[in-house]
Design a protein around this motif. Sequence first.
Motif, short mmCIF file in Angstrom:
data_model
loop_
_atom_site.label_atom_id
_atom_site.label_comp_id
_atom_site.label_asym_id
_atom_site.label_seq_id
_atom_site.Cartn_x
_atom_site.Cartn_y
_atom_site.Cartn_z
N SER B 175 122.78 87.83 55.45
CA SER B 175 121.54 88.24 56.12
C SER B 175 120.89 89.38 55.33
N VAL B 176 119.59 89.31 55.29
CA VAL B 176 118.79 90.32 54.59
C VAL B 176 117.73 90.80 55.56
N GLU B 177 117.64 92.10 55.73
CA GLU B 177 116.63 92.67 56.63
C GLU B 177 115.27 92.66 55.94
N LEU B 178 114.22 92.36 56.70
CA LEU B 178 112.86 92.43 56.16
C LEU B 178 112.05 93.44 56.95
N SER B 179 111.39 94.34 56.22
CA SER B 179 110.50 95.29 56.90
C SER B 179 109.08 94.71 56.88
N ASP B 180 108.17 95.34 57.61
CA ASP B 180 106.78 94.88 57.60
C ASP B 180 106.21 94.91 56.19
N LYS B 181 106.62 95.92 55.44
CA LYS B 181 106.14 96.07 54.07
C LYS B 181 106.56 94.88 53.19
N ASP B 182 107.79 94.38 53.44
CA ASP B 182 108.25 93.22 52.68
C ASP B 182 107.38 92.00 52.98
N LEU B 183 106.77 91.99 54.15
CA LEU B 183 105.95 90.85 54.56
C LEU B 183 104.45 91.13 54.35
N SER B 184 104.15 91.95 53.34
CA SER B 184 102.76 92.41 53.20
C SER B 184 101.78 91.31 52.80
N ALA B 185 102.27 90.21 52.23
CA ALA B 185 101.38 89.07 51.94
C ALA B 185 102.04 87.81 52.47
N SER B 186 101.33 87.07 53.33
CA SER B 186 101.92 85.86 53.93
C SER B 186 100.91 84.73 53.93
N VAL B 187 101.45 83.52 53.82
CA VAL B 187 100.59 82.34 53.87
C VAL B 187 100.12 82.13 55.31
N VAL B 188 98.81 81.93 55.49
CA VAL B 188 98.29 81.69 56.83
C VAL B 188 97.81 80.25 57.01
N ASN B 189 97.69 79.53 55.90
CA ASN B 189 97.14 78.19 56.00
C ASN B 189 97.52 77.40 54.74
N VAL B 190 97.91 76.13 54.93
CA VAL B 190 98.20 75.29 53.76
C VAL B 190 97.29 74.08 53.79
N MET B 191 96.58 73.83 52.71
CA MET B 191 95.68 72.69 52.63
C MET B 191 96.24 71.74 51.56
N LYS B 192 96.94 70.71 52.01
CA LYS B 192 97.53 69.76 51.05
C LYS B 192 96.57 68.60 50.86
N ASN B 193 96.48 68.13 49.63
CA ASN B 193 95.74 66.89 49.39
C ASN B 193 96.68 65.76 49.77
N GLU B 194 96.54 65.28 50.99
CA GLU B 194 97.53 64.34 51.52
C GLU B 194 97.67 63.10 50.64
N GLY B 195 98.91 62.76 50.38
CA GLY B 195 99.19 61.53 49.66
C GLY B 195 98.79 61.56 48.21
N LYS B 196 98.27 62.70 47.74
CA LYS B 196 97.83 62.76 46.35
C LYS B 196 98.90 63.44 45.52
N LEU B 197 99.27 62.77 44.44
CA LEU B 197 100.30 63.31 43.55
C LEU B 197 99.64 64.30 42.59
N ASP B 198 100.28 65.45 42.42
CA ASP B 198 99.72 66.46 41.52
C ASP B 198 100.12 66.18 40.07
N VAL B 199 99.22 66.48 39.15
CA VAL B 199 99.51 66.24 37.73
C VAL B 199 100.77 66.98 37.28
N LEU B 200 101.09 68.10 37.96
CA LEU B 200 102.25 68.88 37.55
C LEU B 200 103.56 68.22 37.99
N GLU B 201 103.47 67.35 38.97
CA GLU B 201 104.70 66.78 39.54
C GLU B 201 104.92 65.34 39.13
#
Lengths: 248, 323
Positions: B175-201
């Motif tokens: 277990s690792v404790e997380l402070s608010d500071k550790d969580l200073s940047a968080s993802v709030v939304n993910v926009m996936k191109n559904e069903g589309k394969l990325d050139v990187l993958e």
Amino acid sequence: MNILVCVARVPDTATKIMVGSGGKAIEQNGVKYVVNPYDEFALEEALRLREKNGGTVTAVTIGTDANVDVLRTSLAMGVDKAMLIKGDEPTDSYYVVANIAKVAKEISPDLILLGKQSVDYDSLQLPAMLGEMLEMPSVSVVSALTIEGDEVKAERDIEGGKEQVACKLPAIISAQKGLNDPRYPKLPDIMKAKSKPIDTREAEKTTPKTSILAIEIPSKARAGKVMEATDENIDEVVRLLNQEAKVI
Amino acid sequence: MKNILVFLETSNNALKRTSLEVSTAASQLAAGANAKAIGVVINSNNDVAGAAAKYGLSEIINVNNAKLTAHSSTAVAKIIAEVAKAEGADCVLFAANAAGLEIAPRVAVKLDAGYVADCIALNYDSNNIIAKKPIYAGKAVAKTTVETPVKVFSLRPNVFSAAENPVSANFKELSVELSDKDLSASVVNVMKNEGKLDVLEADVVVSGGRAVKGPENYYLIENLAKTLSGAVGASRAVVDAGWRPHSEQVGQTGKTVSPTLYIACGISGAIQHLAGMNGSKYILAINKDKDAPIFKNCDYGLIGDMFDILPKLTEKISKITGK
Ligand SMILES: Cc1cc2nc3c(=O)[nH]c(=O)nc-3n(C[C@H](O)[C@H](O)[C@H](O)COP(=O)(O)OP(=O)(O)OC[C@H]3O[C@@H](n4cnc5c(N)ncnc54)[C@H](O)[C@@H]3O)c2cc1C
Ligand SMILES: Nc1ncnc2c1ncn2[C@@H]1O[C@H](COP(=O)(O)O)[C@@H](O)[C@H]1O
């Protein structure tokens, strides 16, 4: 809003790269240097934010006397202040980040903008490293940015899509293409930029955390089977894809 | 070298392919250095993370933290660095993907380590690791070492192969404790191109150039990509014209791809485009100009009009793949 923009000086992307005599760096003779393309997006974003919110934009570069040219370009685009942290030519990211962090601590910017990567060493680490050293949130590879009050929302590229990251100012953002269309400096501004002051300081030396042993030009021998697109030759290519590349 | 730590990423309740690649690389390094290869996964379980044992990791650590409800690079960096310290890891490996590239530099700072990003080879040699990484957009390769006791690397996707090498693994919770500071940047939304394969993958990337003439003709590229279960890419000319999104651009100011096969259709082969595709294993170029620079950088080339060639090629491949 006070903004610090980090500007790297890199070979023009059309440069043919050759290994220099020491074998550890490229041949610099005849190479044209420019502002790192991603840093143009960072500069443009800084200027737009200042136009909207007021404040000061400072451009900083770490390098040799030669780096003055990227500061002149930044001044011509419209930054208020330009800083040269002068020392050895940077080859170790830690040296660059330590010197940027020092400037940042002095001027306490609300926002630090960088490019997503410098297209010389493609080191791909400064923005997040700087964030960690300054204990600030950072978002990398950002192609859309909104700032309201101290709330930052940044859209960044991920595999197969985008994600939106939220954080608070002061923050660090690294720019990806698409963030904006950088302005071209106008001739009168280019002329005026030539006589603007450049705040020059000595860089602090650091012990390198990484070293380049050698650089090589990859010589990938390609088969080069180029043929007229007759029906038989298209069949032949399909056969090669099937039996040689084995992708079919 | 004692312990090599690998950051394992999951998606849809399975380890990502890139994590299997990095696990394989870690277990090979560990074998050469008589070290242990350890994986760390966050908010997952043994069933999912256990797959890494098939790729040679002998210890797998799961860190559960209820505060981490959405991805946060700052928090993940904290967790990885804490696990590295707890396990005495002196080498930490990431995939050089969107997440890894954002987390690794922070971990390096926390561990006072040097970091080399986007490596295409890692070799253990007399108690040191020699990393090869592309510089100048792949026009050159740098042989690099890390000078600090703890070393951090990220590995370019699709370059290291994922090879099975089953071992029996220990599973552990930390277990690792997380402070608010550790969580200073968080993802709030993910926009996936559904069903589309990325050139990187993708294992196959089919890209179109200015010659496609307009978005209405891009189906030719898409159809060929479909028969090969590949992804669709584009040159900058195409992206600048607004025919395709920037996420598909291959090149110096786009993505650097390394698929098994890259097909360039009506692309001249400007140095900035080549930089993004040169890491491909095989390259097929289609161009009507026999002197186009792309033909000097390909394995196979077809000289002719892509509007004639693509439908024929697609049909012939489709007969074999059934797609
Ligand atoms: C800073 C900077 C960064 C850049 N970054 C990138 C980058 O990331 N990616 C990138 O791609 N470019 C990049 N470029 C742009 C690059 O220099 C080229 O301009 C661009 O790659 C050209 O795109 P293209 O090959 O599609 O078009 P063109 O160069 O116009 O080539 C079109 C080709 O299609 C062929 N053709 C025409 N009609 C047909 C037909 N019917 N059938 C078959 N062939 C046909 C022609 O013979 C020609 O070779 C960058 C440039 C700069 C300055
Ligand atoms: N020598 C430098 N001086 C100022 N900023 C730099 C320098 N090198 C890199 N940067 C900044 O850091 C970003 C990311 O670079 P890197 O992590 O080196 O790939 C660049 O886009 C610049 O904004």
